[in-house]
Structure formats: structure tokens, C-alpha cells
Scaffold this motif. Sequence first.
Motif, PDB file in Angstrom:
ATOM      1  N   CYS A  36       0.862  -1.181   0.000  1.00 44.89           N
ATOM      2  CA  CYS A  36       0.000   0.000   0.000  1.00 44.89           C
ATOM      3  C   CYS A  36       0.903   1.237   0.000  1.00 44.89           C
ATOM      4  O   CYS A  36       1.767   1.377   0.881  1.00 44.89           O
ATOM      5  N   HIS A  39      -3.426   6.352   0.329  1.00 39.84           N
ATOM      6  CA  HIS A  39      -4.859   6.249   0.580  1.00 39.84           C
ATOM      7  C   HIS A  39      -5.548   7.359  -0.193  1.00 39.84           C
ATOM      8  O   HIS A  39      -5.041   8.479  -0.250  1.00 39.84           O
ATOM      9  N   ASN A  47     -12.391   7.520   6.622  1.00 37.40           N
ATOM     10  CA  ASN A  47     -11.817   6.280   6.106  1.00 37.40           C
ATOM     11  C   ASN A  47     -11.514   6.429   4.624  1.00 37.40           C
ATOM     12  O   ASN A  47     -12.277   7.054   3.889  1.00 37.40           O
ATOM     13  N   ARG A  50     -10.323   4.349  -1.497  1.00 40.30           N
ATOM     14  CA  ARG A  50      -9.496   3.562  -2.405  1.00 40.30           C
ATOM     15  C   ARG A  50      -8.085   3.501  -1.840  1.00 40.30           C
ATOM     16  O   ARG A  50      -7.677   4.354  -1.065  1.00 40.30           O
ATOM     17  N   LEU A  51      -7.356   2.463  -2.257  1.00 39.23           N
ATOM     18  CA  LEU A  51      -5.958   2.295  -1.877  1.00 39.23           C
ATOM     19  C   LEU A  51      -5.125   2.250  -3.150  1.00 39.23           C
ATOM     20  O   LEU A  51      -5.520   1.636  -4.138  1.00 39.23           O
ATOM     21  N   ASP A  68     -10.392  -1.009  -4.067  1.00 41.83           N
ATOM     22  CA  ASP A  68     -11.339  -0.553  -3.045  1.00 41.83           C
ATOM     23  C   ASP A  68     -10.751  -0.750  -1.652  1.00 41.83           C
ATOM     24  O   ASP A  68     -10.101  -1.753  -1.369  1.00 41.83           O
ATOM     25  N   ALA A  69     -10.999   0.214  -0.806  1.00 40.40           N
ATOM     26  CA  ALA A  69     -10.576   0.110   0.590  1.00 40.40           C
ATOM     27  C   ALA A  69     -11.658  -0.605   1.387  1.00 40.40           C
ATOM     28  O   ALA A  69     -12.835  -0.533   1.060  1.00 40.40           O
ATOM     29  N   ASP A  70     -11.267  -1.298   2.416  1.00 38.90           N
ATOM     30  CA  ASP A  70     -12.190  -1.957   3.324  1.00 38.90           C
ATOM     31  C   ASP A  70     -12.177  -1.151   4.622  1.00 38.90           C
ATOM     32  O   ASP A  70     -11.138  -1.048   5.263  1.00 38.90           O
ATOM     33  N   SER A  73     -10.563  -2.984   7.555  1.00 33.16           N
ATOM     34  CA  SER A  73      -9.167  -3.436   7.574  1.00 33.16           C
ATOM     35  C   SER A  73      -8.351  -2.825   6.433  1.00 33.16           C
ATOM     36  O   SER A  73      -7.977  -3.511   5.507  1.00 33.16           O
ATOM     37  N   SER A  74      -8.133  -1.534   6.503  1.00 30.53           N
ATOM     38  CA  SER A  74      -7.290  -0.891   5.500  1.00 30.53           C
ATOM     39  C   SER A  74      -5.856  -0.836   6.014  1.00 30.53           C
ATOM     40  O   SER A  74      -5.612  -0.368   7.124  1.00 30.53           O
ATOM     41  N   ILE A  81      -0.519  -5.866   1.337  1.00 29.27           N
ATOM     42  CA  ILE A  81      -1.939  -6.087   1.103  1.00 29.27           C
ATOM     43  C   ILE A  81      -2.063  -7.217   0.080  1.00 29.27           C
ATOM     44  O   ILE A  81      -1.325  -7.264  -0.901  1.00 29.27           O
ATOM     45  N   ARG A  95      -8.816  -6.559  -4.252  1.00 29.88           N
ATOM     46  CA  ARG A  95      -8.371  -7.140  -2.982  1.00 29.88           C
ATOM     47  C   ARG A  95      -8.746  -8.605  -2.939  1.00 29.88           C
ATOM     48  O   ARG A  95      -9.820  -9.008  -3.363  1.00 29.88           O
TER      49      ARG A  95
END
Length: 127
Positions: A36, A39, A47, A50-51, A68-70, A73-74, A81, A95
Motif C-alpha cells: 500500500c 490512501h 476512512n 481507495r488504496l 477498493d478500501a475496506d 481493515s485498511s 496487502i 483485494r
Amino acid sequence: MTGLIGVGVLFLPFGLRIWYVERSMRRNGVRMVATCVDHVYEGNSANPRRLVCTGATADGRSMRWNVDADPDSSPRVGEPIDLVYDARYPGQAERWTEKKSPVSLGVGWTSLAVLLIAMGTLVVLLG
């Protein structure tokens, strides 16, 4: 109700394209660990949405992906990742997750399009 047919016809290529991409990812997906590097935030969210990740494909090409970011758990910048990318189209990655829905988004959109076309056709024929 030809409007139902029209909406169905508009949704159909969209659903088929998503279905094709998902199927290709399942068949040709290569699991890997990326890093990663950034962000991406949108709006006033605390939050990331996207990553930005970097890594190397199996053939050694250096790649950069936006995934996509979670919210649960980013990873932080610099952390690993788990990703999966399509070996045929390495520019596409997502992901990695063990829990996959049995009904994909592409199947859902395609089914909705077919249902709308069928309903519209029945209304036209019976009405």
C-alpha cells in the motif's frame, strides 16, 4: 411498457461486461502481495475509499493498482496487502478475500436486464 424493454436493453451490456471481467478474474487470477503506497479519501470521510498499491506481476513487470478500501481493515502506507490480478489483463486488480458471494455482481445485473426485457415483452404481447 416498452420502457421496461429499453431499460433492460441498457442494463444488458453493462451486466455482461461485469460478468466477463469477474469470470476472467476467477479463471486467470494470480494472487500476490502488494504494498500500500497511498490512501485516497473522498468527501468528508475519515476512512479511505481507495488504496493505491504497487507490486510486481509474475513476469516481473512493476504495476500500480487502485483498489477498493475496506473500512474494517485498511492497511497503512507501507504495509502489505493481498491482491489478485488478472494474468491476461494485469492492469486490473482487486483485494483478495476468501469470502466470495456465490452470485456475482455481473450475474445480478445480467439477470435483472433479462427479467426487465422479459417482463416488458410479456406486457406488450398480452396488453
